[in-house]
Enzyme design. Structure first.
Site, PDB file in Angstrom:
ATOM      1  CE  LYS A 160     -15.161 -40.768 -20.072  1.00  4.43           C
ATOM      2  NZ  LYS A 160     -14.713 -39.421 -20.458  1.00  4.43           N
ATOM      3  CB  SER A 166     -23.993 -20.809  -5.283  1.00  2.00           C
ATOM      4  OG  SER A 166     -23.228 -21.965  -5.583  1.00  2.00           O
TER       5      SER A 166
END
Length: 334
Positions: free
Chosen positions: A215, A163
């Site tokens: 948001k 990763s």
């Protein structure tokens, strides 16, 4: 027995008082001085010298006098030969939050101030299973600085570079890995628990006020919506796309759609996908380089805060005192 116990308590109290007074004095003196801007320092270790010492120690114990004399004569001639360049070795063992990048940037900056791009190179011993995107993105950018300076960069993976760890590794001109090192995992993972049902069950209200449609997409305590889930997933997929583009840019020979599935492989298998270039341990690499290069390990050591140093010192004193008292009590007899 009672006398020893009482003596131990008295000694413990006396040492505690002395340490406390000393700590107060140090704090006062430290507070009176102007704070220093330097928060750490670069440490250099001569790896070539360590390898040479290990070799000589072994030979002195295994060769007879005649063989040893011949070796010393030959070794004297070899020592007069100057190395072709320098290899700077960095160890990076990354955690989930990639806070180690603060030391990495200091180490790389120090190397770039003295390295000669005509004959020097950098070897990074990398170990990381990945973590936060922004942290490993910055770590990879630090390695890019080495290449931008014109220095050859090799990344060695002995255990794992997955990763975010592989995001760093793919920057290198060459990736070597031990046979069973874990490589790959070019994917993105995001997860968040939701306690909304527990709150409802216990009649607990939760309110969240935001400005901006997205948001907050998913929440831990509110009731998640399909719209929020869709937006969150699109953000994860966008991050994965950026990840794939980054790897493709630095490893153009990869079939990115084939390897960017989130899977990981052992290095022997990963080599078939061109995720690594050579099956080799970092130890083998160092021995190989040592024949022509001067090896230096570069490490940034951050200075500990005063309170931390005092805490460590106090704990050591108390531990030693406890061991002494316990030892005397155990050695006493009825």
């Amino acid at each position: 027995m009672a006398f020893l116990f009482e003596y131990g308590l008295f000694l413990a109290k006396a040492v505690t008082v002395v340490v406390a007074i000393g700590a107060i004095v140090v704090l006062i003196v430290g507070a009176s001085q102007k704070p220093k801007s330097k928060s750490g320092e670069i440490e250099i270790k001569d790896l070539s010298e360590e390898l040479a010492q290990a070799k000589e120690l072994f030979l002195h114990q295994t060769l007879d006098k005649k063989e040893l004399k011949a070796h010393l004569k030959e070794n004297k001639k070899a020592s007069e030969e100057k190395p072709q360049g320098q290899t700077f070795v960095i160890d990076f063992s990354g955690s989930l939050d990639a806070h180690e990048v603060s030391s990495l940037r200091e180490e790389i900056t120090a190397i770039l101030t003295i390295a000669n791009k005509e004959k020097d190179q950098v070897l990074v011993n990398l170990e990381s299973g990945g973590g936060v995107v922004h942290g490993y993105g910055l770590a990879a950018s630090q390695l890019i600085r080495i290449k931008q300076a014109g220095l050859p960069l090799t990344v060695s993976v002995d255990k794992v570079a997955a990763s975010g760890g592989y995001m760093m590794a793919c920057v290198a001109d060459k990736i070597i890995a031990a046979p069973f090192a874990i490589v790959g995992s070019i994917g993105v993972l995001a997860q968040i628990p939701n306690f909304n049902k527990i709150l409802k069950k216990n009649d607990v209200d939760f309110e969240q006020i935001t400005a901006g449609e997205y948001k907050r997409t998913l929440t831990m305590f509110g009731e998640n919506t399909e719209q929020g889930r869709h937006k969150f997933k699109s953000e994860v997929e966008h991050t994965h796309t950026l990840f794939k583009q980054f790897v493709s840019q630095h490893r153009p020979s990869l079939d990115i759609d084939k390897v960017a599935t989130g899977e990981h492989w052992f290095a022997t298998h990963a080599k078939e996908f061109d995720l690594v270039d050579e099956i080799k341990t970092s130890d083998d690499m160092l021995l190989e380089l040592n024949s022509t290069q001067q090896l230096y390990k570069v490490k940034y050591k951050a200075k500990k805060a005063l309170a931390e140093r005092l805490g460590v010192g106090l704990s050591v004193v108390v531990e030693k005192l406890g061991i002494k008292v316990l030892s005397r009590m155990q050695n006493s007899k009825f």
